[in-house]
Design an enzyme around this catalytic site. Structure first.
Site: not given
Length: 279
Positions: A211, A230
């Site tokens: 991420k 996320d």
DNA sequence: TGCCAGGCTTCAC
DNA sequence: GTGAAGCATGGC
């Protein structure tokens, strides 16, 4: 002070979109940001004209690129099929939001800090880091602080970062700084590299996973195919797309689309209306 | 006060 | 290779 007429440009949406942490509204409609060791104040006059506290020369040299002004965001909605009510609403809601071209080191450190923090907490930690280790930048009688260089952070130990509220991420930030300062991470090369190659290098940094690497690619390298997933994006993909978002449709623009999804998902409007694609 | 936050590393299995 | 545990700290 200069004036510009700009389309698809919203200071409040850019500042609130969660891609940068040092742009804030200091009084009604007036925004201040610190980037590249410079302070910029900006406001909209209400008629699509914007005032910037810099010279024409500086605007052309620094801020045109920073705000990605050469890109046309107006055609984005044409990519979205009519039945995708969520994404159509997200693009309409976020109109004016743009993907900034930020300093990749600042993005790296900031998004390492971002893990398991909410946005106000990230802002506070980043500001503390700047106040302690940034260089002073005087502007209009006030002193601000630049984002500290990788070299500066590389020379610290965890104790030196204790007052910055980084928590367990302190060692990640220091390690990342050392990789950058040592010339092990070369932004000019990563910028030219393809998404897969750059991602591999970035994920080799201690504390950088999928991420955060995607955030660095999108906000620091302007690799717009990076798609940071996320908790918010995962929730949206689950609730609006049954767990399967049609990424291939948005090749080349995935990251931009993602940022509009993120911004809209967090908005009071969406939280009130709930899912749009699934009854 | 308890839950959650722009996740990652480590360690079982 | 996959999944769960542990992580520091602050906002709401």
């Amino acid at each position: 002070m200069i004036t510009r007429k700009l389309r698809d440009f919203s200071l409040s949406k850019i500042a609130g979109s969660g891609q940068c942490f040092r742009m804030q509204e200091v009084s009604a409609g007036v925004f201040r940001l610190v980037a590249f060791g410079r302070v910029l104040k900006a406001e909209e006059d209400g008629a699509g004209r914007f005032l910037f506290s810099c010279t024409e020369e500086e605007f052309r040299a620094v801020w045109e690129d920073y705000f990605d002004l050469s890109a046309d965001y107006g055609a984005l909605p044409d990519l979205v099929p009519e039945e995708d009510r969520f994404l159509r609403a997200a693009l309409a809601y976020g109109r004016g939001m743009r993907i900034l071209r930020q300093d990749p080191w600042e993005v790296t450190a900031s998004f390492i800090i971002s893990q398991r923090k909410n946005i106000p907490a990230i802002r506070a930690a980043v500001e503390a880091l700047c106040a302690h280790y940034g260089e002073p930048v005087a502007e209009g009688g006030t002193v601000y602080f630049s984002f500290p260089s990788a070299e500066k952070i590389a020379g610290l130990d965890c104790a030196g970062l204790r007052s910055c509220s980084l928590g367990y991420r302190d060692k990640y930030v220091i390690e990342a700084a050392r990789r950058v300062a040592a010339g092990d991470i070369r932004w000019d090369e990563l910028r030219k590299a393809d998404y897969e190659t750059a991602g591999e290098v970035l994920r080799s940094i201690y504390g950088v996973g999928k991420k955060v690497a995607d955030c660095i690619q999108l906000f620091g390298l302007h690799h717009t195919d990076a798609f940071p997933e996320d908790t918010w994006i995962r929730r949206i993909i689950e609730s609006e797309y049954g767990g399967n978002f049609p990424r291939e449709r948005y090749a080349g623009y995935l990251g931009i689309v993602q940022q509009y999804m993120f911004f809209y998902a967090r908005s009071p409007e969406y939280r009130q209306t709930g899912p749009l694609n699934r009854p």
